[in-house]
Design a protein around this motif. Sequence first.
Motif, short mmCIF file in Angstrom:
data_model
loop_
_atom_site.label_atom_id
_atom_site.label_comp_id
_atom_site.label_asym_id
_atom_site.label_seq_id
_atom_site.Cartn_x
_atom_site.Cartn_y
_atom_site.Cartn_z
N UNK A 41 -7.74 87.52 38.01
CA UNK A 41 -7.34 86.25 38.61
C UNK A 41 -8.41 85.90 39.64
N UNK A 42 -9.07 84.77 39.42
CA UNK A 42 -10.23 84.41 40.25
C UNK A 42 -10.05 83.06 40.90
N UNK A 43 -10.70 82.87 42.02
CA UNK A 43 -10.67 81.55 42.64
C UNK A 43 -11.60 80.58 41.91
N UNK A 44 -12.69 81.13 41.40
CA UNK A 44 -13.71 80.25 40.81
C UNK A 44 -13.94 80.60 39.35
N UNK A 45 -13.96 79.61 38.50
CA UNK A 45 -14.17 79.86 37.06
C UNK A 45 -15.55 80.48 36.81
N UNK A 46 -16.50 80.20 37.70
CA UNK A 46 -17.84 80.79 37.56
C UNK A 46 -17.75 82.32 37.68
N UNK A 47 -16.87 82.79 38.58
CA UNK A 47 -16.69 84.24 38.75
C UNK A 47 -16.06 84.85 37.51
N UNK A 48 -15.13 84.14 36.93
CA UNK A 48 -14.49 84.61 35.68
C UNK A 48 -15.56 84.77 34.59
N UNK A 49 -16.39 83.75 34.47
CA UNK A 49 -17.43 83.78 33.43
C UNK A 49 -18.42 84.91 33.69
N UNK A 50 -18.73 85.11 34.95
CA UNK A 50 -19.69 86.17 35.31
C UNK A 50 -19.11 87.56 34.98
N UNK A 51 -17.84 87.76 35.30
CA UNK A 51 -17.21 89.06 35.00
C UNK A 51 -17.20 89.28 33.48
N UNK A 52 -16.83 88.23 32.76
CA UNK A 52 -16.76 88.35 31.29
C UNK A 52 -18.15 88.59 30.69
N UNK A 53 -19.14 88.01 31.32
CA UNK A 53 -20.51 88.15 30.80
C UNK A 53 -20.97 89.61 30.87
N UNK A 54 -20.61 90.29 31.94
CA UNK A 54 -21.14 91.64 32.16
C UNK A 54 -20.21 92.76 31.72
N UNK A 55 -18.92 92.45 31.60
CA UNK A 55 -17.97 93.50 31.19
C UNK A 55 -18.20 93.83 29.72
N UNK A 56 -17.97 95.08 29.37
CA UNK A 56 -18.08 95.46 27.96
C UNK A 56 -16.70 95.72 27.36
N UNK A 57 -15.65 95.40 28.14
CA UNK A 57 -14.27 95.44 27.62
C UNK A 57 -13.73 94.01 27.71
N UNK A 58 -12.64 93.71 26.99
CA UNK A 58 -12.11 92.34 27.07
C UNK A 58 -11.72 91.95 28.50
N UNK A 59 -12.03 90.71 28.86
CA UNK A 59 -11.61 90.16 30.15
C UNK A 59 -10.60 89.05 29.85
#
Length: 252
Positions: A41-59
């Motif tokens: 749960x993020x305040x900013x959609x950019x942070x969500x995208x960044x986490x998803x970009x670098x995670x190697x498990x589903x976000x």
Amino acid sequence: MNDLGGHALYLSPKDMQLGRGETIADTARVLSRYVEAIVYRANRSEDMAELARWATVPVINALDNREHPCQIVADLLTLHEHWNGSFKGRRLAWIGDGNNVCNSLLLGCAMVGLEFVGAVPEAYRPPKEVVARGEALARATGAKLSITSSPAEAATGADALYTDVWISMGDEAEAESRTAAFQGFQINKKLLKKAKPDALVLHDLPAHRGLEITDEVMDGPQSVVWEEAENRLHAQKAILEWALPANRGAAR
Ligand code: NVA
């Protein structure tokens, strides 16, 4: 997660190194070594995208300022149950803010072929890119998608009315101007009367009773708000089961 036989770790901002300046990319890489999936749960959609970009498990996006997709899976499940498993010929009216829930709902309706009409004040419309994405999805399913400034127009003949808070998380500084702008964007008995007699009423909660929705409607016979709340549990399990790496082959 417990119901599915696993367990969950809740990491609050103060449990994370993010608060001490670790980058989102580094947090994503570390967490991916520990867990099978991340629900964020993020305040900013950019942070969500960044986490998803670098995670190697589903976000899984558990809400950001731009979208709230998990909520919409529960909402569509609720409507599906009430409408005998079909969205065909149905129309949903959104009354209120063009916020994260509105954006995801617009996209979800387009995906399942459910007509979406948003009644949103001019200054609070969903972002153009979201509408364009919705239109592209709607072309594939035949769903109609429109936005108006008139709650009465949107509600007339609708099969479902849906609203959300006027002040979302992060919008607190705009409380006064938003409260003024959304006067008239309330689901009340008068507005509900314009919809079909068996129209359903949804709200993702928490509700501000007396502002975007009246007690009378929220507690009335057409409200499916509590089923919708319960369906968050079931729908979120389905999302986890679909996304968990061990199930991916089987679920797709
Ligand atoms: N639009 C609301 C949804 C709360 C679940 C918010 O972002 O605060």
